[in-house]
Design an enzyme around this catalytic site. Sequence first.
Site, PDB file in Angstrom:
ATOM      1  N   LYS A 142      37.091  47.224  88.233  1.00 39.43           N
ATOM      2  CA  LYS A 142      36.249  46.730  87.135  1.00 39.43           C
ATOM      3  C   LYS A 142      35.737  48.344  86.466  1.00 39.43           C
ATOM      4  CE  LYS A 142      32.495  43.912  86.479  1.00 39.43           C
ATOM      5  NZ  LYS A 142      31.649  42.748  86.878  1.00 39.43           N
ATOM      6  N   SER A 173      29.914  36.553  88.778  1.00 39.64           N
ATOM      7  CA  SER A 173      30.900  37.722  88.258  1.00 39.64           C
ATOM      8  C   SER A 173      32.329  37.922  88.821  1.00 39.64           C
ATOM      9  CB  SER A 173      30.554  38.914  87.819  1.00 39.64           C
ATOM     10  OG  SER A 173      29.650  38.486  86.443  1.00 39.64           O
ATOM     11  N   SER A 213      31.765  38.322  84.600  1.00 40.80           N
ATOM     12  CA  SER A 213      32.128  39.207  83.844  1.00 40.80           C
ATOM     13  C   SER A 213      33.271  40.238  84.599  1.00 40.80           C
ATOM     14  CB  SER A 213      30.710  40.358  83.873  1.00 40.80           C
ATOM     15  OG  SER A 213      30.616  40.879  84.962  1.00 40.80           O
TER      16      SER A 213
HETATM   17  N1  GLN Z   1      27.201  35.390  83.874  1.00 40.63           N
HETATM   18  C1  GLN Z   1      26.095  35.999  84.636  1.00 40.63           C
HETATM   19  C2  GLN Z   1      25.267  36.821  83.815  1.00 40.63           C
HETATM   20  O1  GLN Z   1      25.595  37.099  82.670  1.00 40.63           O
HETATM   21  C3  GLN Z   1      26.650  36.617  85.869  1.00 40.63           C
HETATM   22  C4  GLN Z   1      26.990  37.944  85.393  1.00 40.63           C
HETATM   23  C5  GLN Z   1      27.467  38.925  86.826  1.00 40.63           C
HETATM   24  O2  GLN Z   1      27.542  38.212  87.928  1.00 40.63           O
HETATM   25  N2  GLN Z   1      27.590  40.090  86.613  1.00 40.63           N
HETATM   26  O3  GLN Z   1      24.223  37.513  84.144  1.00 40.63           O
END
Ligand code: GLN
Length: 470
Positions: free
Chosen positions: A60, A159, A135
């Site tokens: 990532k 994420s 994400s």
């Molecule tokens: N969807 C969640 C957020 O926007 C989780 C994102 C993540 O785990 N980085 O914060």
Amino acid sequence: MMKPNQTLWEIRQQQQTDGLAAEEIHAYYRKRIEQWNDQLGAFVHEHGQDEKAGLPIAYKDIFCMEGVETTCASRMLQGFVPPYTATVVARLQQAGFSSLGMLNMDEFAMGSSNEHSIYGPCRNPWNTDRVAGGSSGGSAAAVAAGLTPVALGTDTGGSIRQPAAFCGVTGIKPTYGRASRYGIVAYASSLDQAGVLARTAQDCAWVLEQMCGHDPRDSTSLDEPVPAWSEQLDTSMEGVKIGVVRQWQSEAVEEGVRETVVGALRVLKDLGAELVEVDLPELEWSIPAYYVIASAECSSNLSRYDGVRYGYRCESPRDLQDLYSRSRSEGFGEEVKRRILLGTFALSAGYYDAYYRKAQQVRRRIHDAFRRVFRQVDILAGPTTPTTAFAIGSVKDPVTMYQEDINTVAVNLAGLPGMSIPCGFSDGMPVGLQLVAPHLQEQRLLAAGHQYQLQTDWHLQMPEWLEATA
Ligand code: GLN
């Protein structure tokens, strides 16, 4: 002979038995990336072939690697070349991995769809009109499409697990503190945790055991021995108590997802597990508590991007104030700005007690509630996500998007290890089964996942159009 749904385990075996060369393996994946990535948008930078090829992996775009651009899919970090390497990456390099490239994500890891990215959305290999999840969307899509056998992601509120569920791959986030956060661009430091996405629980186990372990450069790193997880997968499910969480099956969960997960639980039951219904009413508050805490930490972490030390700087600022304000306005995307504003508000004088302190109290209650149920059961289970992957552009309202995380965020608030494994399809789109264990009990998840995957082949399925290699 390489095939697109090859596991890392098989690759390692072929290296030993048939002398399959690392260069050949890398060439295979590079060809697939060249062939399919334009349609998917999973990779955002490919890494050169100049370094010695090792075991293939992709990261990532949030993991720092010395001398290699890391952008977090943000204009703010475009052109940023870190002078150091994240501990988890360094450990994987030590273990013989070399990087195929960096993967798409939501900007600064904020999002559940990979639509908030300067590179454009990452598409779901099972239907390219749908999101890959977020994400770590690029990580999930790249594994699902066979562009890499394994990828690293980060999970602050789901994420890793959510995109893994949407793309039909296996994804695990370990206990908070297991994997060092050193060299990973920070979003919400008390929740951020790196983990692995791969086809199988077995691959996740092996990669995880290479990258975890105490790191003095991360003050929240746990000083606990890392078990050889990949050697502890052959444990029987006989008598394992699985708590099926009632709150993870709320009205928000689509019928097709619910039925698919019920089917998966039946497989675990047939393997000898005992299913019991458990009630965690405290989980009802997870989303508001998470979004207050995550945004508060984000507003503090992202204050470092001031256009002075590094990151994007606006053109011809009038004065220092203008430099700060325009650099931040132009460098951050809409969702990131929304979080910074939310977090700054929640931490401001007069509101701190009402929002931030309250959210911390809720966090404690959620943590205690998990402790309570783990006195009765070994593992908790439910659907990873309430829906399957939705259409790109279809979720416009941020609060609706935040609801996507309804089953995942509590796990981060409590710092627990969590995993999503592919368990079937609903209307042609993959469904994920979420398994959660007490602190430091990753092996329960990995073993249950492995036993499940010995009985099923959901994790090996590939979208038909991606089966060919040029
Ligand atoms: N969807 C969640 C957020 O926007 C989780 C994102 C993540 O785990 N980085 O914060």
